[in-house]
Write an enzyme that holds these catalytic residues in place. Structure first.
Site, PDB file in Angstrom:
ATOM      1  N   CYS A 133      83.508  17.082   9.575  1.00 55.38           N
ATOM      2  CA  CYS A 133      84.589  16.316  10.206  1.00 55.38           C
ATOM      3  C   CYS A 133      84.126  14.906  10.530  1.00 55.38           C
ATOM      4  O   CYS A 133      83.443  14.688  11.528  1.00 55.38           O
ATOM      5  CB  CYS A 133      85.057  17.033  11.467  1.00 55.38           C
ATOM      6  SG  CYS A 133      86.249  16.093  12.418  1.00 55.38           S
ATOM      7  N   CYS A 136      85.205  13.452  13.833  1.00 58.20           N
ATOM      8  CA  CYS A 136      84.514  13.979  15.028  1.00 58.20           C
ATOM      9  C   CYS A 136      83.130  13.359  15.159  1.00 58.20           C
ATOM     10  O   CYS A 136      82.692  13.034  16.247  1.00 58.20           O
ATOM     11  CB  CYS A 136      84.290  15.478  14.949  1.00 58.20           C
ATOM     12  SG  CYS A 136      85.623  16.399  14.265  1.00 58.20           S
ATOM     13  N   ASP A 137      82.410  13.259  14.046  1.00 49.99           N
ATOM     14  CA  ASP A 137      80.980  12.969  14.115  1.00 49.99           C
ATOM     15  C   ASP A 137      80.563  11.630  13.512  1.00 49.99           C
ATOM     16  O   ASP A 137      79.400  11.249  13.624  1.00 49.99           O
ATOM     17  CB  ASP A 137      80.199  14.093  13.394  1.00 49.99           C
ATOM     18  CG  ASP A 137      80.487  15.447  14.014  1.00 49.99           C
ATOM     19  OD1 ASP A 137      80.657  15.494  15.243  1.00 49.99           O
ATOM     20  OD2 ASP A 137      80.545  16.447  13.284  1.00 49.99           O
TER      21      ASP A 137
END
Ligand code: NDP
Length: 314
Positions: A133, A136-137
């Site tokens: 993701c 997200c990261d």
């Protein structure tokens, strides 16, 4: 044993919209929120295409608002993961470990999850360089070099997003032709920070341990045409190879297509078992949008309400 008119399994936009509609129809629904309450949108950041939010809204915030809206009309949530279902007779049974719940109707909205490559080393470095993701990261890879695996729209989107942080993004694809839509291909191909590595697959993720923490240092890539192996230095690896539906619970119970997505009948949310309805990404591999999932969640609640009424349960 708790007995509900409607139990909803899954808490993404489909499940929570089904909960809102079922609650407003006085069906007193119970939502099992599962391992990822709020679903896939909780691992995104800005959602810019959910109608009604012209400035965009954060994914987790959108899901909190949906939950609150459903709860305002009496929907209840349990932050538990359903481990087994028995749809063999009515009322249906839903199990959380040893605890049993009964339901006159069930809405399945368990969604889909990102697919992984299936390498041991991928698992080992998950969260230590490997991610599924970018939104997200991506932030953790500022000024670093990263790779994205895949040739579809997901991979293009991840790669484009990562250019905000990384100095260089290499898209590694197992063929020399992309599957992504033309517009996404062009955006990626024209981005000076994105390089392409064709006909290549990841054999292994390698790294070191520093101060007790694992840290990815490079990939071992294999050229699928020549079989040649190559060390490819990157600090991050993003897997963007698509999604799989979360349907293990329903194997042998609900009809699925060859890739495991639940089959629904015609334009309805009816599954092959009367009284069990499916909505959202678990039955849709085509649109996979928050708003389309919410739309089918609404349909499932209306289908359930009408079906229950037809069976004298109101
Ligand atoms: P796709 O199935 O379209 O693409 C998956 C990609 O990953 C393919 O290129 C495939 O290679 C590759 N792949 C699959 N398994 C492996 C593996 N084990 N090892 C290496 N590579 C692998 O999935 P997407 O998630 O990209 O897209 C799904 C749907 O969602 C599409 O309809 C897409 O248009 C849509 N979507 C739209 C977006 C947008 O419009 N912004 C964003 C994201 C998705 P190969 O090509 O060789 O099969």
């Amino acid at each position: 044993m708790e007995h509900r008119k409607v139990i909803i399994i899954g808490s993404g936009p489909a499940g929570l919209t089904a909960a809102l509609y079922a609650a407003r129809a006085n069906l007193n629904p119970l939502v099992f929120e599962g391992n990822q309450p709020g679903g896939q949108l909780t691992i995104t950041t800005e959602v810019e295409n959910y109608p009604g939010f012209p400035e965009g809204i954060q994914g987790p915030k959108l899901m909190d608002e949906m939950r609150k809206q459903a709860q305002r009309f009496g929907a209840a949530s349990k932050f538990e993961h359903v481990s087994k279902v028995d749809f063999g007779e009515r009322p249906f049974k839903v199990f959380v470990g040893e605890t049993q719940y009964k339901a006159d109707a069930v809405v399945v909205s368990t969604g889909a999850s990102a697919k992984l490559l299936g390498l041991d080393s991928e698992k080992e470095y998950m969260g230590y360089g490997v991610s599924a993701c970018a939104t997200c990261d991506g932030f953790f890879f500022k000024e670093q070099e990263v790779a994205v695996i895949g040739g579809g729209d997901t991979a293009m989107e991840e790669a484009l997003y990562l250019t905000k942080y990384a100095t260089k993004v290499t898209l590694i694809h197992r063929r020399e032709e992309l599957r992504a839509s033309k517009i996404m291909q062009e955006r990626a191909l024209n981005n000076p920070k994105i390089a392409f590595k064709w006909n290549s697959v990841v054999e292994e993720v390698k790294g070191v341990e520093e101060n007790g923490l694992k840290k990815m240092t490079h990939l071992v890539l294999k050229n699928v045409n020549t079989g040649e192996l190559e060390d490819f230095p990157v600090q991050g690896l993003f897997i963007g190879i698509g999604h799989k539906p979360n349907t293990e619970l329903f194997e042998g119970i609900l009809d699925m297509d060859e890739t495991g997505y639940l089959k629904t009948q015609g334009k309805s949310t009816y599954t092959n078992i009367e009284g069990v309805f499916a909505c959202g990404d678990v039955q849709d591999h085509v649109y996979r949008q928050a708003v389309s999932a919410a739309g089918t969640g609404c349909m499932a609640a209306i289908d359930a309400e009408r079906w229950l009424a037809a069976h004298g349960i109101e």
